[in-house]
Design a protein around this motif. Structure first.
Motif, PDB file in Angstrom:
ATOM      1  N   PRO A  57       0.770  -1.237   0.000  1.00 49.68           N
ATOM      2  CA  PRO A  57       0.000   0.000   0.000  1.00 49.68           C
ATOM      3  C   PRO A  57       0.806   1.295   0.000  1.00 49.68           C
ATOM      4  N   ARG A  81      -5.134   3.114   2.442  1.00 58.90           N
ATOM      5  CA  ARG A  81      -3.838   2.749   3.020  1.00 58.90           C
ATOM      6  C   ARG A  81      -4.023   1.898   4.272  1.00 58.90           C
ATOM      7  N   TYR A 105      -0.696   4.396  -1.737  1.00 60.55           N
ATOM      8  CA  TYR A 105      -1.734   5.146  -1.033  1.00 60.55           C
ATOM      9  C   TYR A 105      -1.127   6.086  -0.005  1.00 60.55           C
ATOM     10  N   ALA A 106      -0.104   5.628   0.686  1.00 59.21           N
ATOM     11  CA  ALA A 106       0.564   6.468   1.681  1.00 59.21           C
ATOM     12  C   ALA A 106       1.250   7.655   1.009  1.00 59.21           C
TER      13      ALA A 106
END
Length: 163
Positions: free
Chosen positions: A100, A140, A103-104
């Motif tokens: 992820p 996330r 997303y972060a």
């Protein structure tokens, strides 16, 4: 190519087209789906080039993109100096759920845009950026749990089939 192999490649092309429509790069989609349909989920650059009718540079670019996403990895081809491109041990979608950071990274970038929208008193962009930040933060935090849920579901399905 035998008729069955042709049918698999045609199916790979249809799947790749859907991925492309969804925004995935065209060559990366084609390479990924060709690997999905290959017997061992692994092919050399030459095999990919021949199956897809594309240049070595197109194969290289697609593989680099897929490697960055964790959807393809390189390994030495036994008895040869060639590299073999293969899907990871976990299926490609599992690899994407386990990673992820995208997303972060997006969530980390959004505060600057939010601040700029606040300073510009731009209500429309501000609202969209705040919603975008909330969405990517949600994604996330949820992706690792979705991965764990998939692993448990998959294990139960396999155990049921084998049991």
């Amino acid at each position: 190519m035998p008729a069955r192999a042709d049918a698999l490649q045609e199916h790979a092309e249809r799947l790749a087209a859907l991925f492309t429509v969804a925004g995935f790069p065209r060559m990366a989609s084609r390479v990924l789906m060709t690997l999905m349909m290959s017997t061992d989920a692994a092919l050399t650059a030459v095999e990919l080039k021949e199956r897809l009718g594309i240049s070595a540079a197109a194969v290289s670019g697609a593989v680099k993109y897929l490697e960055r996403l964790g959807m393809v990895r390189r390994r030495a081809h036994r008895g040869s100096r060639k590299e073999l491109y293969e899907l990871p041990e976990a299926a490609w979608y599992t690899a994407s759920l386990r990673q992820p950071p995208f997303y972060a990274e997006i969530a980390a970038l959004l505060p600057d845009g939010i601040l700029a929208a606040q300073q510009a008193e731009a209500a429309g962009p501000l609202a969209r950026l705040v919603e975008m930040q909330e969405f990517f933060e949600f994604m996330r935090t949820r992706m690792p749990g979705l991965y764990e849920e998939w692993v448990a579901t998959r294990a139960a399905e396999v155990a049921e089939r084998e049991g």
